[in-house]
Scaffold this motif. Sequence first.
Motif, PDB file in Angstrom:
ATOM      1  N   SER A 209       0.825  -1.198   0.000  1.00 37.39           N
ATOM      2  CA  SER A 209       0.000   0.000   0.000  1.00 37.39           C
ATOM      3  C   SER A 209       0.867   1.259   0.000  1.00 37.39           C
ATOM      4  O   SER A 209       0.574   2.229  -0.706  1.00 37.39           O
ATOM      5  CB  SER A 209      -0.921   0.010   1.229  1.00 37.39           C
ATOM      6  OG  SER A 209      -1.613   1.225   1.359  1.00 37.39           O
ATOM      7  N   PHE A 210       1.928   1.243   0.797  1.00 38.28           N
ATOM      8  CA  PHE A 210       2.858   2.369   0.816  1.00 38.28           C
ATOM      9  C   PHE A 210       3.426   2.613  -0.582  1.00 38.28           C
ATOM     10  O   PHE A 210       3.517   3.755  -1.036  1.00 38.28           O
ATOM     11  CB  PHE A 210       4.006   2.086   1.793  1.00 38.28           C
ATOM     12  CG  PHE A 210       3.697   2.447   3.220  1.00 38.28           C
ATOM     13  CD1 PHE A 210       2.400   2.644   3.659  1.00 38.28           C
ATOM     14  CD2 PHE A 210       4.729   2.591   4.136  1.00 38.28           C
ATOM     15  CE1 PHE A 210       2.131   2.973   4.986  1.00 38.28           C
ATOM     16  CE2 PHE A 210       4.480   2.926   5.459  1.00 38.28           C
ATOM     17  CZ  PHE A 210       3.174   3.116   5.881  1.00 38.28           C
ATOM     18  N   SER A 211       3.817   1.535  -1.238  1.00 38.06           N
ATOM     19  CA  SER A 211       4.403   1.654  -2.571  1.00 38.06           C
ATOM     20  C   SER A 211       3.401   2.229  -3.564  1.00 38.06           C
ATOM     21  O   SER A 211       3.732   3.113  -4.359  1.00 38.06           O
ATOM     22  CB  SER A 211       4.899   0.283  -3.047  1.00 38.06           C
ATOM     23  OG  SER A 211       5.470   0.373  -4.337  1.00 38.06           O
ATOM     24  N   GLN A 212       2.175   1.744  -3.517  1.00 40.38           N
ATOM     25  CA  GLN A 212       1.142   2.207  -4.446  1.00 40.38           C
ATOM     26  C   GLN A 212       0.815   3.676  -4.243  1.00 40.38           C
ATOM     27  O   GLN A 212       0.458   4.380  -5.194  1.00 40.38           O
ATOM     28  CB  GLN A 212      -0.114   1.360  -4.287  1.00 40.38           C
ATOM     29  CG  GLN A 212       0.043  -0.077  -4.770  1.00 40.38           C
ATOM     30  CD  GLN A 212      -1.167  -0.937  -4.447  1.00 40.38           C
ATOM     31  OE1 GLN A 212      -2.038  -0.554  -3.652  1.00 40.38           O
ATOM     32  NE2 GLN A 212      -1.234  -2.118  -5.051  1.00 40.38           N
ATOM     33  N   ARG A 213       0.929   4.153  -3.009  1.00 42.88           N
ATOM     34  CA  ARG A 213       0.601   5.548  -2.723  1.00 42.88           C
ATOM     35  C   ARG A 213       1.823   6.472  -2.802  1.00 42.88           C
ATOM     36  O   ARG A 213       1.721   7.660  -2.500  1.00 42.88           O
ATOM     37  CB  ARG A 213      -0.039   5.654  -1.329  1.00 42.88           C
ATOM     38  CG  ARG A 213      -1.435   5.052  -1.264  1.00 42.88           C
ATOM     39  CD  ARG A 213      -2.073   5.311   0.092  1.00 42.88           C
ATOM     40  NE  ARG A 213      -1.510   4.461   1.133  1.00 42.88           N
ATOM     41  CZ  ARG A 213      -1.748   4.619   2.440  1.00 42.88           C
ATOM     42  NH1 ARG A 213      -2.517   5.607   2.850  1.00 42.88           N
ATOM     43  NH2 ARG A 213      -1.217   3.796   3.324  1.00 42.88           N
ATOM     44  N   GLY A 214       2.948   5.936  -3.233  1.00 45.66           N
ATOM     45  CA  GLY A 214       4.142   6.754  -3.397  1.00 45.66           C
ATOM     46  C   GLY A 214       4.845   7.097  -2.102  1.00 45.66           C
ATOM     47  O   GLY A 214       5.532   8.121  -2.016  1.00 45.66           O
TER      48      GLY A 214
END
Length: 243
Positions: A209-214
């Motif tokens: 999720s962190f990765s997807q949200r930058g």
Amino acid sequence: MTSFALLNNVEHKDIKIQSGYSAEMGDGVMYTMTFPFEFRSVQAEYPILLHKDLSNNLIYPVALFGFQDKENLFLDEGGWHASYKPLMIRRQPFLIGFQGEQAAESAERRRVVSIDLNNPRISRTEGQPLFDEFGANTPYLEEAANMLEAIHEGHEHSKKFIAALEEHSLIESLTIDITLDDGSKNQLLGFYFINEDKLQALAGEVLESFSQRGFLMPIFMMLASMSNISDLVSKKNRLEGLS
């Protein structure tokens, strides 16, 4: 004291902005706010920490330039010695202003360029002009406006980034012990950082999720930036004539 005004090509047609960096121009600062989208460039030069604004209890990322108030170890009589200067430094003397009244929740005020008329970079005789002879924006002013828009978007992303870190209890207070070459010891207090143990314990879906949200790359950039603390200490030693 600042004196912000909404920029226009009538009242401010003759204003010029002096370039370069110096303490006299207001660049003698210990740190400045930075944004996750510029962390990759910032971490190449500066430690990236977190700082709390006690007036509103909000936490935001900062690029660290020195160890005490008004100390910028990248700055001397010859200018600012770093390949990248954070946006909040380069945007001076401009700030985003708002025009129009917000009469309803659905109505948005228009963002416009505001300028601090008391900023030491302001000149009537030398520097970069803001308007051409016909009153049109110069390329310099257009670049400044683009920087302000990037800062506005950066603020919004940064709020979400900090909220995600707080949601997973990843923020902890930070104390950095500094020992100079003459043996004197100091501590850097009042800042925050990421708790690496809690970060490593996060579930895979949280990291995804962190990765997807930058958010994941900025976290890595913050961690990598801490190697710059030793470079700051070396700069401090040279300033004090200890090496």
